[in-house]
Design an enzyme around this catalytic site. Sequence first.
Site, mmCIF file in Angstrom:
data_model
loop_
_atom_site.group_PDB
_atom_site.id
_atom_site.type_symbol
_atom_site.label_atom_id
_atom_site.label_comp_id
_atom_site.label_asym_id
_atom_site.label_seq_id
_atom_site.Cartn_x
_atom_site.Cartn_y
_atom_site.Cartn_z
ATOM 1 N N LYS A 104 58.962 80.976 74.052
ATOM 2 C CA LYS A 104 58.546 80.271 75.035
ATOM 3 C C LYS A 104 58.509 78.693 74.298
ATOM 4 O O LYS A 104 57.983 78.774 72.930
ATOM 5 C CB LYS A 104 57.326 80.405 75.142
ATOM 6 C CG LYS A 104 57.536 82.113 76.148
ATOM 7 C CD LYS A 104 58.040 81.737 77.841
ATOM 8 C CE LYS A 104 57.523 83.491 78.389
ATOM 9 N NZ LYS A 104 58.722 83.974 78.143
ATOM 10 N N ASP A 105 58.631 77.285 75.325
ATOM 11 C CA ASP A 105 58.315 76.465 74.531
ATOM 12 C C ASP A 105 57.605 75.920 73.412
ATOM 13 O O ASP A 105 56.215 77.335 73.895
ATOM 14 C CB ASP A 105 58.641 75.193 75.831
ATOM 15 C CG ASP A 105 59.666 75.670 76.868
ATOM 16 O OD1 ASP A 105 59.762 76.207 77.099
ATOM 17 O OD2 ASP A 105 60.728 74.829 76.214
ATOM 18 N N ARG A 106 57.169 75.030 72.780
ATOM 19 C CA ARG A 106 56.269 75.222 71.779
ATOM 20 C C ARG A 106 54.953 73.857 72.602
ATOM 21 O O ARG A 106 53.776 74.045 72.258
ATOM 22 C CB ARG A 106 56.700 74.558 70.551
ATOM 23 C CG ARG A 106 55.551 73.915 69.656
ATOM 24 C CD ARG A 106 55.979 73.720 67.814
ATOM 25 N NE ARG A 106 56.287 72.220 68.234
ATOM 26 C CZ ARG A 106 55.588 70.889 68.128
ATOM 27 N NH1 ARG A 106 54.296 71.223 68.063
ATOM 28 N NH2 ARG A 106 56.117 70.450 68.473
#
Length: 416
Positions: free
Chosen positions: A82-84
């Site tokens: 998932k996006d940071r």
Amino acid sequence: MDYREFFSRFRYLSERPGIGGRIKVFPEDFVVVEEPLPQIFEGGKHAVFLLKKRNWETMAAVKEIAKRAEIRHSDIGFAGTKDRHAVTYQYISVPARAREKVEGVQIRDIELRFVSYGKFIKLGYLVGNRFRIIVRDVNGEAFERTREIVGELREKGGFPNYFGYQRFGERRVTNHLIGKLLLQGDFEGAARLFLGAHEGEMEGDEARRRFWETGDVDRALEEFPNFLRYERAMLHRYKETGSWKRAFLGLPLPIMRIFIHSYQSYLFNLYISRRIEEGLPLNEALVGDIVVQVKGGIPYRDRTYRVTETNVDFVNEKIRKNQAMVSGPLFGFAMRRARGLPGRLEGEILEGEGLSPEDFKRLPKQMAEPGGRRELLIRPLGLTYGYVPGQGMCLRFFLPKGVYATSVLREIMKDH
């Protein structure tokens, strides 16, 4: 070259001007909630937790949880990264015996909640993701412009299903170039680019620049920061073997495959862009196209069939009913190739790159890529949007796995 310059070569499908603005100003502006496969909750050998994280990369979070719980990070399963710079919710599995230790883990910006017992969660064990995204720094026209763009794209069948910038590298857009060099058998050139590409601003970039100019492996080992662990591992492997090919093959398999997948993604994006440029529809099948089956809004990329003169009307009726979608090429040695006009376009793209499908098989066995098909359009489910005073445009939607929210936003914002 940054990702904005890189993406400027790919055509927009909508013709109306975008709303501009910025995303991910704050992590809370980009919320992602994973929808897993129900099967992960079957069985009892693993404890399944809901992981909420803020400003953490998935792998970094997993390793920190494993360290605190005194288990191997490979014992923790998850369905996707998932996006940071976001707030994300996803499911992870740990050995059942480790439940209590994981429940006791306390890490800043990470929350863990036990859900149930189930099975080990492997990559891909998800249906898709729900998004709530704020686009900031937009003016009062943003709502009307969004409405016009969404309406135009609904008429055209959806948003172009480009792979997002995350696939290529946001700061150093080189992954696809390294993949092409590997396909051409130029392991030294690929290593030089992997180790030496730099932007001149981040820690380690000066050392990268010197390696790019000199190729001095010993000096690079002295100067490369420890956090460049894959780069340092490659340099050590080269010193041991004297072979850049063996140095690449010493990297973890997921890292090796990133470069080939990135190049496949670049060619796929190029195909969509060329199809738009030549006025070929994305939501209507042409004779020779390969289409994928759709059920409940979810494309099944392993269920494909070819469009012929005898079935083209039947197929296009399926597309209108959202039971099928036109696909594009993820080039590989076993990919089902289109014919007719779509097939000509596929062939021109490969020939323009100086490659053939067989080149994807000539790679070392670990990297060989059979390829596949991917739908040309994104049809976000449950798309809603509204202007929130003091914040900006708020958009909510669901996307199947492997589809990029940033590619939906690109058409609305027109920022790159």
